[in-house]
Design a protein around this motif. Sequence first.
Motif: not given
Length: 413
Positions: A273-281
Motif C-alpha cells: 500500500q501507498v498512503v497519503s493525507v488527501g483531504a485531511l484539511d
Amino acid sequence: MSKKIVLVGSLDTKEKEFLYVKEIIEESGVETLLINTGVYESSSVGDIPNENVANAGGSTIDELRQKNDRGYAVSVMTNGIASIVKKLVEDDQVAGVFGMGGTAGTTVGAAAMRSVPVGIPKLIVSTVASGNTRPYVGEKDIMMMYSIVDIAGINSLSARILRNAANALSGMVIGNSVAIVDGGKPMIGATMFGVTTPCVNQTREILEQNGFDVLVFHATGAGGDAMENLINDGFIKGVVDITTTELADGLVGGIFSSGENRLEIAGMKGIPQVVSVGALDMVNFGPPETVPEKFKGRKFYQHNPTTTLMRTTVEENFILGETLARKLNKSTSPTVLVFPKGGVSLLDKSGQPFEGIEERQALYNGIKQNLKPHITLLEVEEDINSTRVASLIANQLLELLSTKIGGVKNATH
C-alpha cells in the motif's frame, strides 16, 4: 443443487406476501429457496424452517416463544440467518437474495445479504428504505426499494411494488447467467474525493497502463469501509489510499466517518500500500443548518448546497497525523506514506480557502513523531494534485507490487 434465489421471510406475519413474490420469481424461470425467519406458527414452514434458523442462532423456537422478547428473537434470527446463508453461499447454491419488511424484517434480511459476496444480486423491499440505510446496507451492494405502504397484505399498490421488486431481482439473476468476460487484471483499491480527483485520476491512468484494474472508492465513510471489506475478502492486491479524510470526520464528528479498522486491513493482510493525507484539511457536514452549534466561528467552505466543509485545526491535524502513523505502524505489508508539503487538497494550497501552512506542519509533526522506521515516509514539496505526486504514488506501488519489499528507511524527495 442448482443456484436459487433465497427468500428470507418472516412467514408468521408476511406469508402471503412472500408466497406472492416466490410465485412471480418462479414464473420467470428462476428457482427459489424460502427460509422462514418468523418465530410463531404459519401455514407454510418454508424450505428451511424457522427451527433451523433459531438453532443456527444459538437458541430454539420454543425458547423464543417462551421468552416472548421481540428484541432477543430478532437478534437470534439475525445471527441464524447470516450463518445459514453464508453456508449456502459456500456451497454455491445462492443466485440472489430477497427480503422485505419493516425495521425487524429489514434487519434480518439485510443480515443475510451482508453475508453474501459482492456481485450476487441482493434486493430488499423495506418501509425504512427512504431513511438512513447505512445500518442495513453496510459495505455490500444491497438494493433497497421503498415499500411506500406498510407490507401488510396484497393490495393494488403493494402488488405492483412487489412484482417490480421480484422481476428486478429475477432480471439481475438471469443477467448474471450470461458469462462475464474477466480480463484477469489484478485489482487495485484507490480512495478519492472531489478535492483529490486530479491526483487519483493520474495515478489510476498510470496503474491501468501497467495492466491493473483500479477500483476507485468515494471516501464517504461507507466508501472507505467498502474498500477495506474487499481487501479483507481477497479481491484487492494493492492499495493507493490517497484520500484518508474519513479519519478527520471520525475525530471531529463529521458525517463521513469510517469504521475502527480503516487503514489497517491492507497492512494486516500483507497487501502492498501507498498512503497519503488527501483531504485531511476538512470535515464534512450536510447543509449549513446541520452543522453543530459548537463549531460556530470555525472556517467553512460551501462545497455544494448539500455539503459543508469545515477546516481542521492545528490541534486536530496533529492528532490526525498521530492516528495515521499509529494505524500504519501495525502494518506487516510493504507500506509507503507520501506527504505533499504543498497542500493536501485542491482547497489547501496557496491562495485557496483552506490554505493552512501551520495545519500541514502539525499534521506532519504528528506523523513524524510517531511513525515507526519500517514505514517509508516520502516528502514532496508540491501539493497532492501535482503530476509529480501522482507519479510518485503510482510508481511506488508498482515497485512494491513487483518486489514485495518492506523495512526501508524514511526518505525525503
